[in-house]
Design a protein around this motif. Structure first.
Motif, PDB file in Angstrom:
ATOM      1  N   THR A  29       0.865  -1.523  -0.071  1.00  0.00           N
ATOM      2  CA  THR A  29      -0.116   0.340  -0.027  1.00  0.00           C
ATOM      3  C   THR A  29       0.860   1.391  -0.188  1.00  0.00           C
ATOM      4  OG1 THR A  29      -1.286  -1.393   1.583  1.00  0.00           O
ATOM      5  CG2 THR A  29      -1.483   1.239   0.756  1.00  0.00           C
ATOM      6  N   ILE A  32       2.742   2.236  -3.522  1.00  0.00           N
ATOM      7  CA  ILE A  32       1.665   2.553  -4.495  1.00  0.00           C
ATOM      8  C   ILE A  32       1.609   3.578  -4.298  1.00  0.00           C
ATOM      9  CG2 ILE A  32      -0.045   1.874  -5.949  1.00  0.00           C
ATOM     10  CD1 ILE A  32       0.181  -1.318  -5.168  1.00  0.00           C
ATOM     11  N   LEU A  33       0.962   3.747  -3.326  1.00  0.00           N
ATOM     12  CA  LEU A  33       0.750   5.439  -2.813  1.00  0.00           C
ATOM     13  C   LEU A  33       2.078   6.647  -3.257  1.00  0.00           C
ATOM     14  CD1 LEU A  33      -1.026   4.460   0.936  1.00  0.00           C
ATOM     15  CD2 LEU A  33      -1.988   5.763  -1.562  1.00  0.00           C
ATOM     16  N   ASP A  36       2.193   5.922  -6.734  1.00  0.00           N
ATOM     17  CA  ASP A  36       1.134   5.854  -8.220  1.00  0.00           C
ATOM     18  C   ASP A  36       0.084   7.276  -8.035  1.00  0.00           C
ATOM     19  OD1 ASP A  36       2.333   4.145  -9.593  1.00  0.00           O
ATOM     20  OD2 ASP A  36       1.337   2.790  -9.127  1.00  0.00           O
ATOM     21  N   TYR A  38      -3.041   8.799  -4.307  1.00  0.00           N
ATOM     22  CA  TYR A  38      -4.232   8.138  -3.659  1.00  0.00           C
ATOM     23  C   TYR A  38      -4.937   7.520  -4.915  1.00  0.00           C
ATOM     24  CZ  TYR A  38      -8.248   8.078  -0.530  1.00  0.00           C
ATOM     25  OH  TYR A  38      -9.438   7.627  -0.208  1.00  0.00           O
ATOM     26  N   THR A  41      -4.985   4.588  -6.382  1.00  0.00           N
ATOM     27  CA  THR A  41      -4.398   3.220  -5.621  1.00  0.00           C
ATOM     28  C   THR A  41      -5.909   2.607  -5.983  1.00  0.00           C
ATOM     29  OG1 THR A  41      -2.905   4.397  -4.498  1.00  0.00           O
ATOM     30  CG2 THR A  41      -3.739   2.055  -3.440  1.00  0.00           C
ATOM     31  N   ARG A  45      -5.016  -3.637  -6.631  1.00  0.00           N
ATOM     32  CA  ARG A  45      -3.253  -3.431  -7.651  1.00  0.00           C
ATOM     33  C   ARG A  45      -2.879  -3.990  -5.979  1.00  0.00           C
ATOM     34  NH1 ARG A  45      -2.521   2.147  -9.974  1.00  0.00           N
ATOM     35  NH2 ARG A  45      -0.276   1.096 -10.347  1.00  0.00           N
ATOM     36  N   ILE A  46      -3.355  -3.748  -5.240  1.00  0.00           N
ATOM     37  CA  ILE A  46      -2.364  -3.586  -3.724  1.00  0.00           C
ATOM     38  C   ILE A  46      -2.254  -4.720  -3.480  1.00  0.00           C
ATOM     39  CG2 ILE A  46      -2.870  -3.269  -1.271  1.00  0.00           C
ATOM     40  CD1 ILE A  46      -4.123  -0.555  -1.682  1.00  0.00           C
ATOM     41  N   LYS A  64      -9.590   0.794   0.367  1.00  0.00           N
ATOM     42  CA  LYS A  64      -8.256   1.587   0.585  1.00  0.00           C
ATOM     43  C   LYS A  64      -8.277   2.431   1.950  1.00  0.00           C
ATOM     44  CE  LYS A  64      -8.720   4.510  -3.134  1.00  0.00           C
ATOM     45  NZ  LYS A  64      -8.843   5.337  -3.652  1.00  0.00           N
TER      46      LYS A  64
END
Length: 226
Positions: A29, A32-33, A36, A38, A41, A45-46, A64
């Protein structure tokens, strides 16, 4: 209504394997945050990034938003634990020694938890309009205020809330800028010394103003000097 920073998990990990799954989900998490943002996300994907099924993710986190809160809480709690330990260790030290030790600890924590600043700077503008309460900042302010309150005889400021605001945000901004633009400063010996000079210069009592030397009229010139 404002929401707590601590999400309600659907299930608490009770075994080592389950804890490893939660750790992998939180790590994915955060990655990705930062990479890419918020908006892009998603829980799918997580789960893919963490190498777990979407069903496993939903066993522990409801959505999320819950994951984002959990990431901020996880990194913030570790950071604050280290900071509070530094304050405790410096409780009986002089102001100069205590400030130096605390600033050194702050820089160490910045290196140990490099994801916290990027996450906070990226997510707080998004989460605050949703009613997110930044408990990390609240606890940090409380700790710094208690440190100053115990040293009122040694410091100049009397408006402690304002002093905490100035000190915390000044150090936070400088350390964040160093992490982004000059990461070498975070391991550079003069940098903490300059931060100490900045904070101590603000906190120390104002020096007693020296009286200007008495004005002396110029001695009359002698004839041979004219």
């Amino acid at each position: 209504m404002p929401r707590s920073a601590s999400p309600t998990r659907r299930k608490q990990p009770r075994q080592q394997r389950a804890q490893a799954t939660c750790d992998a989900i939180l790590t994915a998490t955060a990655r990705i945050l930062i990479r890419d943002g918020y908006e892009t996300t998603s829980t799918n994907r997580i789960a893919q990034e963490a190498g777990v099924s979407i069903g496993s993710l939903y066993q522990y986190y409801p959505n999320k938003e819950g994951l984002v809160f959990a990431v901020l809480e996880h990194h913030g709690a570790q950071w604050l634990a280290g900071f509070e330990a530094a304050l405790h260790d410096s409780a009986s030290a002089s102001l100069n020694v205590a400030v130096r030790a605390i600033i050194q600890k702050i820089l160490t924590l910045k290196r140990l938890h490099p994801q916290l600043d990027p996450l906070r700077y990226a997510l707080l503008p998004v989460l605050r309009p949703l009613g997110y309460v930044d408990t990390f900042e609240q606890q940090l302010f409380r700790l710094v205020r208690a440190f100053l309150a115990a040293r009122l005889e040694d410091i100049r400021p009397r408006e402690l809330d304002m002093a905490v605001f100035i000190i915390v945000h000044t150090l936070e901004a400088l350390c964040h800028a160093a992490g982004v633009d000059r990461p070498d400063y975070l391991t550079n010996e003069p940098f903490p010394e300059e931060l100490c000079a900045l904070v101590l210069g603000y906190l120390r009592p104002e020096p007693v103003a020296l009286r200007p030397p008495p004005h002396r009229s110029a001695a009359p010139r002698r004839k041979y000097e004219q």
